[in-house]
Design a protein around this motif. Structure first.
Motif, PDB file in Angstrom:
ATOM      1  N   LEU A   1      -5.705  19.301   3.242  1.00 43.78           N
ATOM      2  CA  LEU A   1      -5.268  17.999   2.763  1.00 43.78           C
ATOM      3  C   LEU A   1      -4.218  18.101   1.664  1.00 43.78           C
ATOM      4  O   LEU A   1      -3.482  17.148   1.426  1.00 43.78           O
TER       5      LEU A   1
ATOM      6  N   TYR B   1       0.182  16.800   5.921  1.00 48.97           N
ATOM      7  CA  TYR B   1      -1.045  16.443   6.613  1.00 48.97           C
ATOM      8  C   TYR B   1      -1.061  14.984   7.056  1.00 48.97           C
ATOM      9  O   TYR B   1      -1.764  14.621   7.989  1.00 48.97           O
TER      10      TYR B   1
ATOM     11  N   SER C   1      -3.133  12.857   9.901  1.00 44.58           N
ATOM     12  CA  SER C   1      -4.274  12.017   9.503  1.00 44.58           C
ATOM     13  C   SER C   1      -4.124  10.554   9.882  1.00 44.58           C
ATOM     14  O   SER C   1      -5.083   9.793   9.732  1.00 44.58           O
TER      15      SER C   1
ATOM     16  N   SER D   1      -3.784  12.283   1.820  1.00 42.48           N
ATOM     17  CA  SER D   1      -2.583  12.964   2.297  1.00 42.48           C
ATOM     18  C   SER D   1      -1.319  12.185   1.933  1.00 42.48           C
ATOM     19  O   SER D   1      -0.288  12.791   1.609  1.00 42.48           O
TER      20      SER D   1
END
Length: 461
Positions: A241, A246, A250, A267
């Motif tokens: 994360l 990321y 996500s 993130s």
């Protein structure tokens, strides 16, 4: 001699008057000038054209094919709804398109002046390095936002025209109404602006630190590739994360019920922090450079002091901060989470299959779906990613004493996403197509996507 002596104070006074009346060009005027410079380049015009046209053509063409990109998230639903296409494009853009766009746009915005030796002319015209930096950074940001908006709008239009405004099957199998799907798709595209800005800021830093070297142009692409490779490794959740890219992954938490917002918000925050810090480093390096040296070719040692070391320190800080703020420092994948996710997705999709086959309606409470999963046939710990997960899913139908069972083989990646491949019985997941009242349709239970929420904690027994 007397004439010269008398003339010198007059010339000096005139020069002082001219210097005093000269004011730095405003940021707004510099911004317009830099934006026109960017748009006048043929490669930038080509990128704008491609971003606003190519996604629509791609989504429309793929949606008409008999073979779909089922290995891509939401790719298996491109025949069913026009909202799946924009998500397929989003997944590809986060991996490849957006890093390349930031390289081309902001990775060259400062280095181009080094290559053509135009810094002196620009400084004479603008008279302020700070305003030059602001104008160039804002013009690059504007163009990047324009390209991202083009990708989103084009893919949405292509999907809706080719397939239609129909419900979308979520990441956990639940059905989203067209209006809900529209909102979530647009929100997902908005969320990836954060990691895109982080890459753009890194590109600015590379363009300033590396001068006319082509490495400055390629730096965002290399950083994005390194982050992709890192996501494939069995890293702790905190490290995963803390990487600025990321948020390219996500966003799929928006398509579960309830939404998995914690990884997405973390993130996005990390990405914005990287964008701010990298921009500040680029600014500090730019205002300290020597503009009088025509042979300047990068900041040398200062590139390490102002670039590599601070970003490495930022990564350490974000990893530590995420580790303290989140409950999981391991892989985030264990048996209880896999069982909950597989059972939830199966229950949603079983109801969808029931509707398609015109069977008697049943609620998820009546189904009482449960899953028993293990990894490696019990030879290893039931934790972590791998393609050796096996789940036996059980459910109950009203008025039927014997519980139904279906077997699935799960391939779980390190980021928690998995593909569940049915292995019987044939009445449930044994065939790719099912016969509905509207003709043959893909069997939603033959193979389905799902995800393990890495930050959630397993319930205690």
């Amino acid at each position: 001699m007397t004439d010269t002596a008398l003339a010198t104070p007059v010339d000096a006074a005139a020069a002082d008057h001219v210097a005093g009346s000269a004011h730095p060009v405003s940021v707004a005027r510099g911004y317009r000038f830099e934006l026109v410079k960017l748009v006048s380049q043929w490669r930038i015009r080509l990128l704008v054209l491609v971003c606003w046209l190519a996604p629509a053509l791609f989504v429309a063409a793929v949606s008409r094919q008999s073979t779909l990109p089922s290995d891509t998230l939401f790719g298996r639903w491109m025949h069913a709804t026009g909202w799946a296409g924009p998500l397929v494009v989003l997944g590809f853009s986060g991996s490849w398109a957006l890093p390349l766009l930031t390289s081309v746009v902001t990775g060259d915005v400062f280095a181009v002046e080094d290559r053509f030796g135009t810094w002196r002319h620009l400084l004479v015209a603008v008279r302020s390095p700070r305003r030059i930096f602001a104008a160039k950074a804002l013009s690059g940001l504007t163009l990047i936002v324009l390209l991202v908006v083009g990708l989103a709008c084009s893919s949405v239009v292509g999907g809706l025209l080719a397939v239609g405004n129909r419900p979308l099957v979520g990441f956990d199998g639940h059905l989203l109404a067209p209006s809900d799907a529209a909102g979530q798709v647009l929100l997902a595209w908005a969320c990836v602006l954060a990691p895109t800005l982080a890459l753009a800021a890194i590109a600015l830093l590379g363009s300033i630190a590396l001068g006319r070297s082509p490495m400055g142009l390629l730096l965002p692409a290399f950083v994005a590739l390194a982050m992709q490779l890192a996501q494939l490794l069995p890293l702790p959740v905190a490290v995963r994360l803390a990487l600025p890219g990321y948020a390219f992954i996500s966003w799929n938490g928006l398509f579960t019920s309830p939404s998995q917002l914690d990884p997405l918000l973390i993130s996005i925050g990390v990405s914005l922090l990287w964008a701010v810090v990298a921009t500040a480093l680029a600014y500090a390096l730019f205002v300290r450079r020597d503009f009088t040296n025509a042979s300047y070719d990068g900041a040398g040692r200062r590139a390490v002091a102002f670039g590599v070391l601070p970003l490495a320190g930022l990564l350490a800080v974000t990893v530590g901060g995420v580790a303290v703020a989140t409950p999981s420092t391991g892989s985030g994948i264990d048996r209880d989470k896999v069982q909950r996710s597989a059972a939830t997705a199966f229950a949603h999709l079983y109801r969808m299959q029931t509707d398609e086959l015109n069977r008697p309606a049943v609620t998820e409470a009546q189904l009482r779906v449960s899953a028993a999963c293990d990894k490696g046939d019990g030879q290893t710990d039931d934790t972590g990613p791998g393609n050796d997960w096996r789940c036996v899913i059980s459910w109950h139908l009203p008025g039927v004493q014997v519980a139904g069972q279906a077997i699935y083989q799960l391939d779980i990646s390190a980021n928690g996403r998995y593909v569940a491949d049915g292995d019987g019985p044939k009445e449930v997941n044994g065939y790719f197509l099912v016969h509905t009242s509207h003709g043959d349709a893909p069997n939603p239970l033959w193979q389905f996507d799902g995800g393990v929420e890495l930050l959630s904690s397993s319930p205690k027994g």
